[in-house]
Design a protein around this motif. Sequence first.
Motif, PDB file in Angstrom:
ATOM      1  N   ASP A 329       7.368  18.425  48.815  1.00  0.00           N
ATOM      2  CA  ASP A 329       8.029  18.277  47.521  1.00  0.00           C
ATOM      3  C   ASP A 329       7.306  17.211  46.692  1.00  0.00           C
ATOM      4  O   ASP A 329       7.273  16.037  47.074  1.00  0.00           O
ATOM      5  N   PRO A 330       6.731  17.585  45.538  1.00  0.00           N
ATOM      6  CA  PRO A 330       5.987  16.606  44.733  1.00  0.00           C
ATOM      7  C   PRO A 330       6.883  15.532  44.126  1.00  0.00           C
ATOM      8  O   PRO A 330       6.367  14.518  43.637  1.00  0.00           O
ATOM      9  N   ARG A 331       8.195  15.721  44.171  1.00  0.00           N
ATOM     10  CA  ARG A 331       9.106  14.677  43.694  1.00  0.00           C
ATOM     11  C   ARG A 331       9.072  13.461  44.613  1.00  0.00           C
ATOM     12  O   ARG A 331       9.476  12.361  44.208  1.00  0.00           O
ATOM     13  N   VAL A 332       8.637  13.661  45.841  1.00  0.00           N
ATOM     14  CA  VAL A 332       8.567  12.580  46.823  1.00  0.00           C
ATOM     15  C   VAL A 332       7.125  12.263  47.199  1.00  0.00           C
ATOM     16  O   VAL A 332       6.758  11.095  47.362  1.00  0.00           O
ATOM     17  N   PHE A 333       6.298  13.309  47.327  1.00  0.00           N
ATOM     18  CA  PHE A 333       4.937  13.136  47.833  1.00  0.00           C
ATOM     19  C   PHE A 333       3.940  13.509  46.744  1.00  0.00           C
ATOM     20  O   PHE A 333       3.871  14.675  46.339  1.00  0.00           O
ATOM     21  N   SER A 334       3.164  12.544  46.266  1.00  0.00           N
ATOM     22  CA  SER A 334       2.114  12.858  45.308  1.00  0.00           C
ATOM     23  C   SER A 334       1.035  13.674  46.013  1.00  0.00           C
ATOM     24  O   SER A 334       0.736  13.450  47.182  1.00  0.00           O
ATOM     25  N   GLU A 335       0.470  14.650  45.293  1.00  0.00           N
ATOM     26  CA  GLU A 335      -0.533  15.553  45.866  1.00  0.00           C
ATOM     27  C   GLU A 335      -0.071  16.016  47.252  1.00  0.00           C
ATOM     28  O   GLU A 335      -0.744  15.791  48.265  1.00  0.00           O
ATOM     29  N   GLU A 342      -2.887   7.150  54.766  1.00  0.00           N
ATOM     30  CA  GLU A 342      -2.491   5.831  54.279  1.00  0.00           C
ATOM     31  C   GLU A 342      -1.334   5.909  53.284  1.00  0.00           C
ATOM     32  O   GLU A 342      -0.992   4.911  52.652  1.00  0.00           O
ATOM     33  N   ARG A 343      -0.723   7.067  53.170  1.00  0.00           N
ATOM     34  CA  ARG A 343       0.346   7.266  52.192  1.00  0.00           C
ATOM     35  C   ARG A 343       1.471   6.247  52.408  1.00  0.00           C
ATOM     36  O   ARG A 343       1.926   6.035  53.542  1.00  0.00           O
ATOM     37  N   VAL A 344       1.927   5.643  51.323  1.00  0.00           N
ATOM     38  CA  VAL A 344       3.061   4.721  51.363  1.00  0.00           C
ATOM     39  C   VAL A 344       4.126   5.252  50.415  1.00  0.00           C
ATOM     40  O   VAL A 344       3.851   5.528  49.242  1.00  0.00           O
ATOM     41  N   LEU A 345       5.332   5.418  50.935  1.00  0.00           N
ATOM     42  CA  LEU A 345       6.435   5.949  50.146  1.00  0.00           C
ATOM     43  C   LEU A 345       7.357   4.820  49.697  1.00  0.00           C
ATOM     44  O   LEU A 345       7.379   3.740  50.287  1.00  0.00           O
ATOM     45  N   ARG A 346       8.127   5.109  48.646  1.00  0.00           N
ATOM     46  CA  ARG A 346       9.117   4.138  48.199  1.00  0.00           C
ATOM     47  C   ARG A 346      10.258   4.060  49.212  1.00  0.00           C
ATOM     48  O   ARG A 346      10.491   4.990  49.986  1.00  0.00           O
ATOM     49  N   ARG A 347      10.961   2.949  49.213  1.00  0.00           N
ATOM     50  CA  ARG A 347      12.085   2.747  50.122  1.00  0.00           C
ATOM     51  C   ARG A 347      13.080   3.910  49.994  1.00  0.00           C
ATOM     52  O   ARG A 347      13.439   4.307  48.886  1.00  0.00           O
ATOM     53  N   GLY A 348      13.514   4.433  51.128  1.00  0.00           N
ATOM     54  CA  GLY A 348      14.472   5.532  51.133  1.00  0.00           C
ATOM     55  C   GLY A 348      13.835   6.906  51.153  1.00  0.00           C
ATOM     56  O   GLY A 348      14.519   7.903  51.398  1.00  0.00           O
ATOM     57  N   GLN A 349      12.535   6.973  50.871  1.00  0.00           N
ATOM     58  CA  GLN A 349      11.851   8.266  50.897  1.00  0.00           C
ATOM     59  C   GLN A 349      11.239   8.502  52.271  1.00  0.00           C
ATOM     60  O   GLN A 349      10.789   7.555  52.934  1.00  0.00           O
TER      61      GLN A 349
END
Length: 412
Positions: A329-335, A342-349
Amino acid sequence: MAQPIVSLLDPEFHDDPVGAYARLREMAPLVPIGFPGGPPVWLITRNEDLKTALSDPRLVVDNRNVPGHHGPSLADQTIAVLDVPEKYQDDLRDYMAANMGLVDGKYHARLRRLVTPAFSVRRMKALRPRIEEISARLLDALARKGSGDLIEEYSSPLTGTVICELIGIDEADQPQVRTWMNDYADPDADTLTSLWNLAEYIKGLIDRRRAEPADDMISVLVQKGDEDGDRLTEAEIVSVVLVVVNNGHHSTAHFIPNAILKLLENPDQLALLRARPDALAHAMHELMRVANPVPTAGPRYATEDMEFAGVPICKGDALTGSLQSANHDPRVFSEPEGCDVERVLRRGQSHAAFGAGPHYCLGAALAHLEGEIALDHLMIQRDTLEIAGRLTYHEPFPGAGAQALSTFPVRL
């Protein structure tokens, strides 16, 4: 469901599942889909909506908990579909009635409370040296041959042996038990016979551990009670073990080759991990996202008329979620179609490979540990593994998207 039903038999769901689910995701948060021979089901397409659904108490896993529900139980439906012999039917009902993944509310909370100590952080951390040892032994044997099948000769015996030892299967019995475990998930095997052989073995092991406890899961499940003295029944312990076998052995055995294939397809990411082996633990989250072999979440049933993600849902409607769609889902994961270790997600994602809410996978820490060790041994400490033939896949359920490899020939 007034909307047109999306057919999962459309070739795009087999040829390009990521693209097909991307189309559905942008169509609507909930899309009515058709399963062959079954009623329409609402498919949850987006990451946050799926995690919300898995945590919503108005959505239950047992349709008998829908007020006014009439009809056969899931066990009775299973008995009918599989034409289960009468001698197995009562036991099957007992095991399914105690399956943590198929129950709700207070009973689910009770089972979870009594089972969780067997998967404590301490117990999982203590497994690392033994998993390292099993992995090294299997890999050395494969390396001496020079080539072989990665699933048959490494990932399946690795996860199968770990689960056997975690449960407490006696070493002499492990080859036979692993055969039953593999048959249990093999559509071409005598699944019912292997399932009942495994269940009968577990019953005998329960008796032995009651008399002589050991440092294993069966002993914890037998001995552990709460402050009121509540303990698991024999049927509940058997059911827990069968769930652990299915979710802890088979899914991880297929995640490992999926993750290796993904790294081979992304040599820049593999090079990064080889340059910084300490990054592997973090990378496991991304690899679980893109290499998860489990295609969908189990169905949930609406206990009342409700609105979910802006869509009117009727009492009794079934909802399921595409884990593959949620994990892209691009709303959560860029590309989202790329692999970025090395992907880092925002808190809660987070990815949805282990579900969410009260049914979040108890074995998530073990799956991470096994996967990390396997990838370290196969791809970081070594740089010689290469594909040595044609990959084959199990026949997927129509529209499932994620596929499980059946053969993975490699050369070391």
